[in-house]
Design a protein around this motif. Structure first.
Motif, PDB file in Angstrom:
ATOM      1  N   ARG A 168      42.356  64.248  21.099  1.00 49.56           N
ATOM      2  CA  ARG A 168      41.298  64.993  20.398  1.00 49.56           C
ATOM      3  C   ARG A 168      40.508  65.926  21.321  1.00 49.56           C
ATOM      4  NH1 ARG A 168      39.051  59.294  19.567  1.00 49.56           N
ATOM      5  NH2 ARG A 168      37.732  59.001  21.371  1.00 49.56           N
ATOM      6  N   GLN A 170      37.180  54.923  23.685  1.00 50.63           N
ATOM      7  CA  GLN A 170      38.487  54.777  23.056  1.00 50.63           C
ATOM      8  C   GLN A 170      39.279  53.683  23.758  1.00 50.63           C
ATOM      9  OE1 GLN A 170      40.658  58.460  23.489  1.00 50.63           O
ATOM     10  NE2 GLN A 170      40.765  58.302  25.710  1.00 50.63           N
ATOM     11  N   SER A 210      45.706  53.939  16.303  1.00 49.62           N
ATOM     12  CA  SER A 210      44.473  54.106  15.543  1.00 49.62           C
ATOM     13  C   SER A 210      43.693  55.323  16.030  1.00 49.62           C
ATOM     14  CB  SER A 210      43.607  52.846  15.648  1.00 49.62           C
ATOM     15  OG  SER A 210      43.241  52.621  16.998  1.00 49.62           O
ATOM     16  N   GLU A 211      42.751  55.775  15.219  1.00 55.21           N
ATOM     17  CA  GLU A 211      41.917  56.942  15.550  1.00 55.21           C
ATOM     18  C   GLU A 211      41.161  56.763  16.857  1.00 55.21           C
ATOM     19  OE1 GLU A 211      41.137  60.044  14.060  1.00 55.21           O
ATOM     20  OE2 GLU A 211      42.995  59.702  12.972  1.00 55.21           O
ATOM     21  N   ASP A 212      40.810  55.511  17.181  1.00 57.05           N
ATOM     22  CA  ASP A 212      40.003  55.257  18.373  1.00 57.05           C
ATOM     23  C   ASP A 212      40.844  54.830  19.577  1.00 57.05           C
ATOM     24  OD1 ASP A 212      40.665  52.778  17.329  1.00 57.05           O
ATOM     25  OD2 ASP A 212      38.660  51.930  17.559  1.00 57.05           O
TER      26      ASP A 212
END
Length: 161
Positions: free
Chosen positions: A9, A57, A141-143
């Protein structure tokens, strides 16, 4: 495994992942700096991920080399500092080439592997706020760092094939 390159990201990219010998590092380091090491700690086909306090994260243990430190010494020290795992025998696994954004730079990171026979006692600290065992067959996962997850997948797959 996914096709490289992949980005996180923040715009950092994992460009290439190469299985080389530890002896080949010197030749590679002539063209790209090797400032850090990562460790893929495996128990029962699951990989140890730590929740990094700064980046917020899940990622692999590892970090920057200190002055005069070899990539292997950095991996051993960082694993101990971030997880509390001491006295394990690391195997050199690969090098990962990154294009990083802040600041902009191209780097190689050494990747080491350790197969743990028992689940270790892990130590939460200022850098690692929590730990989890992640199966490389699970989605990312997103994190979680997609770059570290892909590195873990490739290391685990190489040891089972």
């Amino acid at each position: 495994m996914v096709e490289l390159p992949i980005c996180d990201r923040a715009g950092n990219a994992l460009l290439e992942f190469r299985f080389v010998t530890e002896d080949e590092l010197g030749r590679l380091a002539e063209r790209v700096t090797v400032p850090a090491s990562l460790v893929v700690a495996v128990h029962a086909q699951a990989v140890l991920m730590m929740f990094d306090s700064r980046r917020r994260q899940w990622e692999l243990p590892g970090g920057m080399r200190e002055a005069g430190e070899s990539p292997r010494e950095a991996a051993i020290r960082e694993l101990g500092e971030e997880t509390g795992i001491q006295g394990v025998d690391l195997s050199f696994a690969a090098v990962a080439e990154f294009d990083l954004t802040k600041p902009e730079r191209r780097e190689l990171l050494t990747v080491y592997r350790v197969q743990l026979q028992l689940v270790p006692r892990l130590t939460v600290n200022d850098e690692a706020l929590d730990f989890r065992w992640w199966s490389p067959s699970e989605p990312v996962s997103e994190d979680m760092s997609p770059l570290d997850a892909e590195i873990a997948r490739r290391v685990v797959q190489s040891s089972t094939s």
